[in-house]
Scaffold this motif. Structure first.
Motif, PDB file in Angstrom:
ATOM      1  N   ASP A   1       0.785  -1.276   0.042  1.00 48.68           N
ATOM      2  CA  ASP A   1       0.169   0.000  -0.091  1.00 48.68           C
ATOM      3  C   ASP A   1       0.881   1.190   0.161  1.00 48.68           C
ATOM      4  O   ASP A   1       2.300   1.367  -0.184  1.00 48.68           O
ATOM      5  CB  ASP A   1      -1.068  -0.219   1.163  1.00 48.68           C
ATOM      6  CG  ASP A   1      -0.256   0.153   2.610  1.00 48.68           C
ATOM      7  OD1 ASP A   1       0.758   0.474   2.627  1.00 48.68           O
ATOM      8  OD2 ASP A   1      -0.910  -0.242   3.613  1.00 48.68           O
TER       9      ASP A   1
ATOM     10  N   MET B   1      -1.084  -4.803   2.206  1.00 46.05           N
ATOM     11  CA  MET B   1      -2.469  -4.052   1.825  1.00 46.05           C
ATOM     12  C   MET B   1      -3.453  -4.829   2.993  1.00 46.05           C
ATOM     13  O   MET B   1      -3.262  -6.094   3.330  1.00 46.05           O
ATOM     14  CB  MET B   1      -3.104  -3.990   0.650  1.00 46.05           C
ATOM     15  CG  MET B   1      -3.408  -5.168   0.018  1.00 46.05           C
ATOM     16  SD  MET B   1      -3.544  -5.227  -1.716  1.00 46.05           S
ATOM     17  CE  MET B   1      -1.888  -5.266  -2.339  1.00 46.05           C
TER      18      MET B   1
ATOM     19  N   ARG C   1      -8.573  -3.122   1.066  1.00 46.70           N
ATOM     20  CA  ARG C   1      -7.956  -2.581  -0.239  1.00 46.70           C
ATOM     21  C   ARG C   1      -7.522  -3.900  -1.205  1.00 46.70           C
ATOM     22  O   ARG C   1      -7.636  -3.710  -2.263  1.00 46.70           O
ATOM     23  CB  ARG C   1      -6.325  -2.211   0.160  1.00 46.70           C
ATOM     24  CG  ARG C   1      -5.803  -1.332  -0.478  1.00 46.70           C
ATOM     25  CD  ARG C   1      -4.339  -0.615   0.096  1.00 46.70           C
ATOM     26  NE  ARG C   1      -4.473   0.193   0.977  1.00 46.70           N
ATOM     27  CZ  ARG C   1      -4.602   1.640   1.026  1.00 46.70           C
ATOM     28  NH1 ARG C   1      -4.552   2.163  -0.023  1.00 46.70           N
ATOM     29  NH2 ARG C   1      -4.855   2.137   1.998  1.00 46.70           N
TER      30      ARG C   1
ATOM     31  N   ALA D   1      -6.819   1.362  -5.522  1.00 46.63           N
ATOM     32  CA  ALA D   1      -6.576   1.046  -4.447  1.00 46.63           C
ATOM     33  C   ALA D   1      -5.257   1.668  -3.672  1.00 46.63           C
ATOM     34  O   ALA D   1      -4.858   1.302  -2.457  1.00 46.63           O
ATOM     35  CB  ALA D   1      -6.272  -0.486  -4.358  1.00 46.63           C
TER      36      ALA D   1
END
Length: 213
Positions: free
Chosen positions: A157, A163, A167, A203
């Motif tokens: 991320d 993540m 996400r 995302a």
């Protein structure tokens, strides 16, 4: 031996040795300096790169972003893996899925209206399989698909961490939508500063090479 100073809300602290800072107390956003350097985020200091990787952080940099070529190779491997999964599914569920219709459908001839429902069912199985494959791979400790693991890639991320489930869910869904629309979203990885495809941008994730600092 280098000595380091750390600045937080209480002011400047130190000096610390490298070993003292990397015993688990250093955070990526901490501001650090040496007697001969300016204040810099700890995550931007190369000396601490291995420490943060050990802690599970992989920060996007110009050098470690996975290029389109690496991502394409990983996708080809994933496509092969998904094909094998689909073969297994069709074999196990042959009595419940209209698998035999695949042999009778030709792209050179119009689809019989009576076959449309069956085609949609098979397409649904394909897209759900793709979505679950990507989702399950991303929420494992690997944080990557099998193709990405093979080429030493990892998806993180914006904070450089594995993540969250939410996400990963969003990324997998947008990736599936991109496949439906002829992979157009994948081509965005050729443009921009961070080699992000449309599912990465949605995302806020990055695909990185683990073998490059």
């Amino acid at each position: 031996m280098d000595s380091f100073f750390v600045k937080d809300n209480d002011g400047e602290k130190g000096p610390f040795t490298f070993e003292e800072l990397t015993d688990g107390r250093l955070e990526p956003d901490d501001m650090v300096r040496t007697p001969f350097s300016n204040w810099t985020k700890a995550s931007d200091i190369l000396d601490f790169a291995e420490y943060f990787r050990y802690e599970g952080y992989y920060f996007p940099t110009e050098s470690n972003l996975a290029g389109f070529g690496y991502r394409l190779l990983a996708f080809i491997v994933d496509y092969f893996v998904i094909s094998m999964i689909l073969r297994l599914e069709f074999s196990l569920l042959r009595g419940y899925l209209p698998v035999e219709k695949l042999n009778n459908i030709s792209l050179s001839h119009p689809i019989n209206p009576s076959d449309v429902k069956d085609v949609l069912i098979l397409q649904g199985v394909f897209f759900v399989t793709v979505w679950l494959y990507n989702l399950i791979c991303l929420v494992t400790p690997l944080s990557a698909t099998l193709g990405q693991v093979l080429f030493k890639l990892i998806v993180v991320d914006q904070d450089g961490l594995k993540m969250s489930f939410g996400r990963a869910l969003l990324r997998s869904f947008v990736k599936m939508i991109s496949i439906i629309f002829c992979f157009v979203g994948f081509l965005l990885a050729l443009f921009g500063d961070y080699n992000q495809a449309v599912h990465d941008r949605a995302a806020k994730t990055y695909v990185l090479r683990k073998d490059v600092l």
